[in-house]
Design a protein around this motif. Structure first.
Motif, PDB file in Angstrom:
ATOM      1  N   TRP A 254       0.837  -1.210   0.000  1.00 46.62           N
ATOM      2  CA  TRP A 254       0.000   0.000   0.000  1.00 46.62           C
ATOM      3  C   TRP A 254       0.868   1.256   0.000  1.00 46.62           C
ATOM      4  CZ3 TRP A 254      -4.433   0.340  -1.916  1.00 46.62           C
ATOM      5  CH2 TRP A 254      -5.403  -0.642  -1.739  1.00 46.62           C
ATOM      6  N   GLU A 255       1.941   1.235   0.767  1.00 39.73           N
ATOM      7  CA  GLU A 255       2.862   2.380   0.799  1.00 39.73           C
ATOM      8  C   GLU A 255       3.444   2.625  -0.597  1.00 39.73           C
ATOM      9  OE1 GLU A 255       6.894   3.869   3.156  1.00 39.73           O
ATOM     10  OE2 GLU A 255       6.008   1.922   3.663  1.00 39.73           O
ATOM     11  N   LEU A 256       3.837   1.561  -1.271  1.00 36.79           N
ATOM     12  CA  LEU A 256       4.392   1.693  -2.621  1.00 36.79           C
ATOM     13  C   LEU A 256       3.342   2.194  -3.603  1.00 36.79           C
ATOM     14  CD1 LEU A 256       6.570  -1.537  -2.751  1.00 36.79           C
ATOM     15  CD2 LEU A 256       7.359   0.830  -2.479  1.00 36.79           C
ATOM     16  N   ALA A 257       2.115   1.713  -3.485  1.00 35.04           N
ATOM     17  CA  ALA A 257       1.046   2.159  -4.386  1.00 35.04           C
ATOM     18  C   ALA A 257       0.797   3.656  -4.252  1.00 35.04           C
ATOM     19  CB  ALA A 257      -0.241   1.382  -4.102  1.00 35.04           C
ATOM     20  N   ALA A 258       1.019   4.191  -3.063  1.00 33.59           N
ATOM     21  CA  ALA A 258       0.756   5.606  -2.805  1.00 33.59           C
ATOM     22  C   ALA A 258       1.956   6.503  -3.101  1.00 33.59           C
ATOM     23  CB  ALA A 258       0.330   5.782  -1.353  1.00 33.59           C
ATOM     24  N   THR A 259       3.094   5.925  -3.440  1.00 34.43           N
ATOM     25  CA  THR A 259       4.321   6.692  -3.669  1.00 34.43           C
ATOM     26  C   THR A 259       4.499   6.962  -5.156  1.00 34.43           C
ATOM     27  OG1 THR A 259       5.308   5.675  -1.707  1.00 34.43           O
ATOM     28  CG2 THR A 259       6.820   6.711  -3.273  1.00 34.43           C
ATOM     29  N   GLU A 260       4.411   8.230  -5.538  1.00 38.12           N
ATOM     30  CA  GLU A 260       4.417   8.589  -6.959  1.00 38.12           C
ATOM     31  C   GLU A 260       5.696   8.217  -7.691  1.00 38.12           C
ATOM     32  OE1 GLU A 260       2.823  12.187  -8.384  1.00 38.12           O
ATOM     33  OE2 GLU A 260       1.249  12.236  -6.866  1.00 38.12           O
ATOM     34  N   THR A 261       6.810   8.091  -7.007  1.00 39.55           N
ATOM     35  CA  THR A 261       8.067   7.770  -7.682  1.00 39.55           C
ATOM     36  C   THR A 261       8.198   6.285  -8.026  1.00 39.55           C
ATOM     37  OG1 THR A 261       9.162   7.577  -5.537  1.00 39.55           O
ATOM     38  CG2 THR A 261       9.331   9.712  -6.684  1.00 39.55           C
ATOM     39  N   VAL A 262       7.314   5.449  -7.507  1.00 39.38           N
ATOM     40  CA  VAL A 262       7.340   4.023  -7.828  1.00 39.38           C
ATOM     41  C   VAL A 262       6.915   3.855  -9.284  1.00 39.38           C
ATOM     42  CG1 VAL A 262       6.270   1.790  -7.314  1.00 39.38           C
ATOM     43  CG2 VAL A 262       6.998   3.292  -5.457  1.00 39.38           C
ATOM     44  N   LYS A 263       7.706   3.121 -10.045  1.00 42.34           N
ATOM     45  CA  LYS A 263       7.493   3.022 -11.498  1.00 42.34           C
ATOM     46  C   LYS A 263       6.265   2.215 -11.901  1.00 42.34           C
ATOM     47  CE  LYS A 263      11.322   5.185 -12.631  1.00 42.34           C
ATOM     48  NZ  LYS A 263      11.386   6.269 -11.680  1.00 42.34           N
ATOM     49  N   ASP A 264       5.888   1.203 -11.134  1.00 44.95           N
ATOM     50  CA  ASP A 264       4.762   0.347 -11.537  1.00 44.95           C
ATOM     51  C   ASP A 264       3.705   0.282 -10.432  1.00 44.95           C
ATOM     52  OD1 ASP A 264       3.095  -1.367 -12.883  1.00 44.95           O
ATOM     53  OD2 ASP A 264       4.503  -3.034 -12.968  1.00 44.95           O
ATOM     54  N   ARG A 265       3.151   1.451 -10.120  1.00 44.88           N
ATOM     55  CA  ARG A 265       2.118   1.498  -9.076  1.00 44.88           C
ATOM     56  C   ARG A 265       0.879   0.712  -9.483  1.00 44.88           C
ATOM     57  NH1 ARG A 265       0.702   7.025  -6.883  1.00 44.88           N
ATOM     58  NH2 ARG A 265       0.323   7.516  -9.042  1.00 44.88           N
ATOM     59  N   ALA A 266       0.547   0.710 -10.759  1.00 40.20           N
ATOM     60  CA  ALA A 266      -0.601  -0.077 -11.218  1.00 40.20           C
ATOM     61  C   ALA A 266      -0.342  -1.560 -10.970  1.00 40.20           C
ATOM     62  CB  ALA A 266      -0.882   0.182 -12.695  1.00 40.20           C
ATOM     63  N   GLY A 267       0.872  -2.004 -11.201  1.00 41.73           N
ATOM     64  CA  GLY A 267       1.233  -3.393 -10.924  1.00 41.73           C
ATOM     65  C   GLY A 267       1.134  -3.725  -9.448  1.00 41.73           C
ATOM     66  N   VAL A 268       1.492  -2.782  -8.590  1.00 49.61           N
ATOM     67  CA  VAL A 268       1.365  -2.993  -7.143  1.00 49.61           C
ATOM     68  C   VAL A 268      -0.113  -3.162  -6.780  1.00 49.61           C
ATOM     69  CG1 VAL A 268       1.705  -1.937  -4.865  1.00 49.61           C
ATOM     70  CG2 VAL A 268       3.505  -1.747  -6.604  1.00 49.61           C
ATOM     71  N   LEU A 269      -0.972  -2.318  -7.348  1.00 49.64           N
ATOM     72  CA  LEU A 269      -2.410  -2.439  -7.086  1.00 49.64           C
ATOM     73  C   LEU A 269      -2.955  -3.763  -7.605  1.00 49.64           C
ATOM     74  CD1 LEU A 269      -3.372   1.232  -7.916  1.00 49.64           C
ATOM     75  CD2 LEU A 269      -3.474   0.165  -5.658  1.00 49.64           C
ATOM     76  N   GLU A 270      -2.465  -4.204  -8.747  1.00 50.98           N
ATOM     77  CA  GLU A 270      -2.898  -5.501  -9.290  1.00 50.98           C
ATOM     78  C   GLU A 270      -2.453  -6.646  -8.378  1.00 50.98           C
ATOM     79  OE1 GLU A 270      -1.316  -5.297 -13.243  1.00 50.98           O
ATOM     80  OE2 GLU A 270      -2.817  -3.815 -13.853  1.00 50.98           O
ATOM     81  N   LEU A 271      -1.259  -6.532  -7.783  1.00 44.96           N
ATOM     82  CA  LEU A 271      -0.805  -7.552  -6.835  1.00 44.96           C
ATOM     83  C   LEU A 271      -1.702  -7.553  -5.600  1.00 44.96           C
ATOM     84  CD1 LEU A 271       1.056  -9.753  -5.820  1.00 44.96           C
ATOM     85  CD2 LEU A 271       2.719  -7.981  -5.194  1.00 44.96           C
ATOM     86  N   LEU A 272      -2.085  -6.392  -5.121  1.00 48.26           N
ATOM     87  CA  LEU A 272      -3.013  -6.322  -3.986  1.00 48.26           C
ATOM     88  C   LEU A 272      -4.339  -6.992  -4.330  1.00 48.26           C
ATOM     89  CD1 LEU A 272      -2.128  -2.734  -2.797  1.00 48.26           C
ATOM     90  CD2 LEU A 272      -1.898  -4.828  -1.414  1.00 48.26           C
TER      91      LEU A 272
END
Length: 171
Positions: A69-87
């Motif tokens: 969740w922290e990574l999904a909310a961090t704009e500098t993370v390159k694949d936030r959509a992928g993090v949300l898909e993993l969640l």
């Protein structure tokens, strides 16, 4: 506000399990997602998904979800959509022999619903000011749209979630 993944060192990863054994390598994968380039982050997400989400969840999954969740909310993370898909994959997974892991993992995903709602509602940024920035701006817009779309799908999954391990939720 602390450093991204700053609290990760407080988790006894070596005592936790994922699909292939000790979860001691999970912090490295989370770090690759946080600071890696697009391909590195994508590879780390794929590996992490195989370890903590598919085909089952584990105690390492429960520990990793707040960091996802922290990574999904961090704009500098390159694949936030992928993090949300993993969640979303975690929410769809379970563990037949350890239903308490299933419920705890699902509860951890559901606890991040406000973040998903914020990401789903994220307004588009202003239009590019010059032609030189249009291409970069278009790529950023596409990434923001991918994050928004993944957040909308995750919200729907959270709001519609039912499974044998989890009690019905009040909406």
């Amino acid at each position: 506000m602390g450093t991204v993944l700053g609290e990760m060192r407080n988790v006894p990863w070596h005592e936790l399990q994922h699909a292939y054994g000790s979860a001691s390598q999970v912090p490295g994968m989370l770090s690759r997602i946080a600071w890696g380039d697009g391909l590195t982050a994508e590879d780390a997400l794929s590996d992490l998904g195989q370890w903590i989400a598919a085909p089952a969840v584990f105690d390492a999954t429960v520990a990793a979800v707040p960091f996802l969740w922290e990574l999904a909310a961090t704009e500098t993370v390159k694949d936030r959509a992928g993090v949300l898909e993993l969640l979303a994959a975690i929410l769809a997974s379970g563990h037949d022999l350890q239903p308490e892991w299933t419920r705890a993992a699902h509860d951890a995903v559901v606890a991040g619903r406000p973040t998903a709602a914020r990401l789903a509602a994220d307004a588009s940024s202003p239009e590019a000011q010059s032609h030189a920035h249009e291409r970069a701006q278009a790529q950023k817009q596409a990434q923001k749209q991918a994050v928004r779309d993944a957040a909308v799908r995750l919200l729907a999954a959270i709001d519609g979630h039912t499974c044998a391990a989890c009690p019905p939720r009040a909406v």
